[in-house]
Design an enzyme around this catalytic site. Structure first.
Site, short mmCIF file in Angstrom:
data_model
loop_
_atom_site.label_atom_id
_atom_site.label_comp_id
_atom_site.label_asym_id
_atom_site.label_seq_id
_atom_site.Cartn_x
_atom_site.Cartn_y
_atom_site.Cartn_z
N GLU A 129 2.76 8.46 -2.57
CA GLU A 129 1.75 7.62 -1.93
C GLU A 129 2.22 7.28 -0.53
O GLU A 129 3.34 7.63 -0.14
CB GLU A 129 1.48 6.36 -2.75
CG GLU A 129 0.77 6.63 -4.07
CD GLU A 129 0.49 5.38 -4.88
OE1 GLU A 129 0.75 4.27 -4.39
OE2 GLU A 129 0.05 5.53 -6.02
N HIS A 250 -6.12 -2.61 1.72
CA HIS A 250 -6.00 -1.22 1.27
C HIS A 250 -6.97 -0.38 2.09
O HIS A 250 -8.13 -0.74 2.23
CB HIS A 250 -6.32 -1.12 -0.22
CG HIS A 250 -5.86 0.17 -0.83
ND1 HIS A 250 -6.45 1.38 -0.52
CD2 HIS A 250 -4.86 0.45 -1.70
CE1 HIS A 250 -5.83 2.35 -1.20
NE2 HIS A 250 -4.86 1.80 -1.92
N ARG A 299 0.41 1.88 4.59
CA ARG A 299 -0.95 1.38 4.44
C ARG A 299 -1.50 0.66 5.66
O ARG A 299 -2.67 0.80 6.01
CB ARG A 299 -0.92 0.39 3.28
CG ARG A 299 -1.95 0.66 2.28
CD ARG A 299 -1.64 -0.10 1.03
NE ARG A 299 -1.34 0.85 -0.02
CZ ARG A 299 -1.12 0.51 -1.26
NH1 ARG A 299 -1.13 -0.76 -1.61
NH2 ARG A 299 -0.88 1.42 -2.17
N HIS A 360 -6.29 -6.32 -0.51
CA HIS A 360 -5.71 -5.69 -1.70
C HIS A 360 -4.53 -6.47 -2.28
O HIS A 360 -4.41 -6.60 -3.49
CB HIS A 360 -5.24 -4.29 -1.31
CG HIS A 360 -4.69 -3.47 -2.44
ND1 HIS A 360 -5.42 -3.20 -3.58
CD2 HIS A 360 -3.48 -2.87 -2.61
CE1 HIS A 360 -4.69 -2.46 -4.40
NE2 HIS A 360 -3.50 -2.26 -3.84
N ARG A 395 3.52 -4.26 2.10
CA ARG A 395 4.13 -3.73 0.88
C ARG A 395 4.03 -2.21 0.82
O ARG A 395 2.98 -1.63 1.09
CB ARG A 395 3.41 -4.33 -0.34
CG ARG A 395 3.85 -3.71 -1.64
CD ARG A 395 3.27 -4.42 -2.82
NE ARG A 395 1.84 -4.29 -2.94
CZ ARG A 395 1.22 -3.22 -3.45
NH1 ARG A 395 1.91 -2.17 -3.86
NH2 ARG A 395 -0.09 -3.20 -3.56
C1 SIN Z 1 -3.24 2.59 -5.07
O1 SIN Z 1 -3.31 3.20 -6.14
O2 SIN Z 1 -3.57 3.06 -4.00
C2 SIN Z 1 -2.75 1.19 -5.11
C3 SIN Z 1 -1.36 1.16 -5.52
C4 SIN Z 1 -0.69 -0.04 -4.94
O3 SIN Z 1 -1.36 -0.99 -4.56
O4 SIN Z 1 0.52 0.00 -4.79
#
Ligand code: SIN
Length: 551
Positions: A129, A250, A299, A360, A395
Site C-alpha cells: 500500500e 484517505h 496518503r 479516514h 499514518r
Molecule cells: C485501505 O485499505 O486503504 C485503508 C487501510 C488503512 O487505513 O490503513
C-alpha cells in the site's frame, strides 16, 4: 464572548453502581486485545461498547495489517517507511516498538484464529500500500481483513465468560478521586431511559479503546459510532490530547454525489497496490512525476494531488482506473469493494470509479507513553483514540490495526502491576452542560469546509467562531446531545491546534503556510481543556524522518 464547551456532561445522578477492577471502553482490535490479554491478571474486567460488539472501525478495515513478515523484509525497513510517511513528527521509540513487536503480535492473532489469506504455496499473502517499499500488508478475505480480525476476537471474547461485556453503553465521563486518579466511569446504557440508564462503575483503571472521530466531518470512511467520545471524555477529565490537527484524509473514497453524508465507501489503497491508478477527467494519469512511488505515494501526497486536480479542473472528484485488473481478479481479491461499488451503480471491472478524499483516521488522540499510559493515573489509551506517537503527521497505510494490537499487549504487561486500591470519586464542582444535537450538521459542514483537507488562518479562525456559537446552544440530555457535545468539543480542540500550526506537514495542509517549517514547528501541540476552552501548548521535538535507524 467565548462560551466554551462543557467541562463535564450533564447526565443526571447515576441511578446504579457496579464494581470492576478494569473497564475497557471499545470493542475493536485494541479493546478486545486489551481485555483478552488482561484476563487472568486482574480481577473483574468489564468491556463496554456503545453499539454491538462488532460495530466499531476495525470491521471496516479493508487493506490489512502491516508487519515485516515477508522474506527479506525487516522491521528496520518498516520503521523507515513509517517515519517517512509521518513527515518528521513520529516518536522514534514508539515506532521502534511498533515495528519490532508487530510481527509477533500478528502471529499471535493468527494463532488466536484470524484466517489471513495465503498463496498457493501456503505462504502468507502480502500486498503493498501507499508509502511501503515492500509487500508487507497481510490481508484476509481479500479486502475483508478487519471483519475477519473482528470475528476472531469476538469469538475469543465469547469464549471467555469471565470477561463481562455490556453492549449499547455510552461512556459519559470519568470519575476521579481527590488525587486526580481514576476512581470510576459513568455510563449510559442506551434503551434504559435518559435518566435511569445512567450509572457508575467504580473501578481501579480504565482502558480507552473507543476509536476515532470521523463523524466530525460530513464525509468519512468511519462508521456512525466514531464520534470522538473517548477523546472528549479524556479531555474533560484533564488528560493531554496530542497531534489532533493531523487528521488523515484517505485519497480514494468513492464519491457518491454532493449530498452524500456520513460513512462513505472506501476503495482500499490495496487496489492501487495491485496496479490501479488515478486519472483526471481527460484520462491523464497525474501521480507520475509527483513522487517516486507515484500512485502509491504516502496518503497525504496522493490526497493533496487529487485535491489540487479537483480544484484546478473545478470537479468534485477524480477517477480510479482499475479496469485492467479484470473480472476474475476483482472477484477474488476485492469482493467487498466490488459488491459495494456495484451497489452504487459503478462496475469497476468496466468503469472508472469516482473518488475523492474523505476523513479516514485521527493520527492524534489521547497522549500516551510507550505503555499506553495517559497523563491521568489509571487511564490508559490504545488504538485510534490514542496518540502513541507512531503515526506522526500522517499514518502509514495499515499501521492502525497493528498499533492497536501492539500497544494493547503492552498495556496488559504493565497495568496489573500498577493497579491501585479502589478509591472514591471526589466531588466534582464543575458545571455540567450538553450541546443541542440539532447543531451536528452545521458543525460537520463547518469542519469539512474550513478544517478539512486544505486549511487557512482565515478558515480556521472563522470555524472556531462558528463552533463557539454552536457550543452555546444548550441541548437535552441523551445520546444524540452527548455525542454532539463530544464532536463539538473535539472539533474545537482540533481547530485550535490546526490554527497554531502555521506550516504544511503530512496531513495538515495550510494554503497560507505551504511548506514544512522544521525551525518553527518540529514537535507537537498538546491540548488540554481549561474552563471549557481548549488550550494548545507547543512541545518542540527534533524531526524524525531524516534519522538513521540502527539495524
Ligand atoms: C485501505 O485499505 O486503504 C485503508 C487501510 C488503512 O487505513 O490503513
Amino acid at each position: 464572548m467565548r462560551i466554551g464547551v462543557p467541562e463535564r456532561l450533564a447526565a443526571g445522578t447515576p441511578g446504579w453502581t457496579r464494581e470492576a477492577d478494569v473497564v475497557v471502553v471499545g470493542t475493536g482490535i485494541a479493546g478486545l486485545t486489551a481485555a483478552l490479554r488482561l484476563r487472568g491478571q486482574v480481577g473483574k474486567i468489564l468491556v463496554v461498547t456503545k453499539d454491538v460488539l462488532s460495530a466499531g472501525s476495525t470491521q471496516w478495515a479493508q487493506g490489512g495489517i502491516a508487519a515485516a513478515l515477508g522474506p527479506g523484509d525487516t522491521p528496520t525497513e518498516h520503521e523507515i517507511d513509517t517515519l517517512v510517511a509521518g513527515a518528521g513528527a513520529c516518536d522514534l521509540a514508539a515506532v521502534h516498538v511498533l515495528v519490532n513487536e508487530g510481527p509477533e503480535a500478528v502471529r499471535e492473532l493468527i494463532a488466536l484464529g484470524a484466517n489471513f489469506d495465503h498463496s498457493a504455496d501456503g505462504e502468507l499473502s502480502l500486498t503493498r500500500e501507499g508509502g511501503h517499499h515492500r509487500d508487507r500488508i497481510a490481508h484476509a478475505g481479500g479486502d475483508a481483513t478487519g471483519a475477519e480480525i473482528q470475528r476472531a476476537l469476538v469469538a475469543a471474547i465469547e469464549a471467555a465468560p469471565e470477561i463481562e461485556v455490556i453492549q449499547h453503553a455510552l461512556a459519559v465521563d470519568l470519575q476521579l478521586d481527590a488525587a486526580g486518579a481514576v476512581a470510576g466511569i459513568t455510563l449510559h446504557v442506551i434503551g434504559e431511559g435518559q435518566r435511569d440508564g445512567v450509572g457508575a462503575v467504580r473501578c481501579r483503571a480504565v482502558v480507552l479503546a473507543s476509536g476515532g472521530l470521523g463523524q466530525v466531518f460530513s464525509q468519512t470512511t468511519n462508521p456512525a459510532v466514531s464520534t470522538g467520545d473517548g477523546m472528549a471524555l479524556a479531555l474533560r477529565a484533564g488528560a493531554v490530547l496530542r497531534d489532533l490537527e493531523f487528521v488523515q484524509f484517505h485519497p480514494t473514497v468513492m464519491y457518491l454525489g454532493p449530498e452524500s453524508r456520513g460513512q462513505q465507501p472506501l476503495i482500499s489503497e490495496a487496489v492501487r497496490g495491485e496496479g490501479a491508478f488515478l486519472v483526471d477527467f481527460a484520462g491523464n494519469r497525474f501521480m507520475q512525476g509527483q513522487h517516486e512511488l507515484a500512485d502509491l505515494a504516502p496518503r497525504d501526497v496522493v490526497a493533496k494531488a487529487i485535491t489540487r486536480r479537483m480544484l484546478a479542473e473545478g470537479k468534485p472528484h477524480m477517477w480510479l482506473d482499475a479496469r485492467h485488473l479484470g473480472r476474475e481478479f476483482w472477484e477474488k481479491r476485492f469482493p467487498t469493494i466490488l459488491a459495494t461499488a456495484r451497489s452504487h451503480g459503478v462496475d469497476p471491472v468496466t468503469e472508472l470509479i469516482p473518488v475523492a478524499p474523505a476523513c479516514h483516521y485521527a493520527s492524534g488522540g489521547v497522549a500516551t507513553d510507550l505503555w499506553g499510559r495517559s497523563t491521568i493515573q489509571g487511564l490508559y489509551a490504545t488504538g485510534e483514540v490514542a496518540c502513541s506517537g507512531v503515526h506522526g503527521a500522517n499514518r502509514l497505510a495499515s499501521n492502525s490495526l497493528l498499533e492497536g494490537l501492539v500497544f494493547s499487549r503492552r498495556i496488559a504487561q504493565v497495568l496489573p502491576g500498577e493497579l491501585r486500591p479502589q478509591t472514591d470519586p471526589a466531588p466534582d464542582p464543575r458545571v455540567p452542560g450538553v450541546i443541542d444535537a440539532g447543531v451536528r450538521t452545521a458543525m460537520q459542514a463547518t469542519m469539512t469546509d474550513r478544517v478539512g483537507v486544505l486549511r487557512s488562518a482565515e478558515g480556521l479562525g472563522s470555524a472556531l467562531a462558528s463552533l463557539d456559537d454552536l457550543a452555546g446552544t444548550p441541548g437535552v440530555e441523551g445520546v444524540p446531545a452527548w455525542e454532539t457535545t463530544n464532536l463539538v468539543s473535539i472539533s474545537t480542540a482540533l481547530a485550535t491546534a490546526a490554527l497554531l500550526r502555521e506550516e504544511t506537514r503530512g496531513s495538515h495542509w495550510r494554503e497560507d503556510f505551504g511548506v514544512r517549517d522544521d525551525a518553527g514547528f518540529s514537535g507537537h501541540f498538546d491540548v488540554v481543556l481549561s474552563h471549557g476552552a481548549p488550550v494548545a501548548t507547543f512541545r518542540a521535538a527534533p524531526a524524525t524522518d531524516g534519522v538513521t535507524v540502527p539495524e
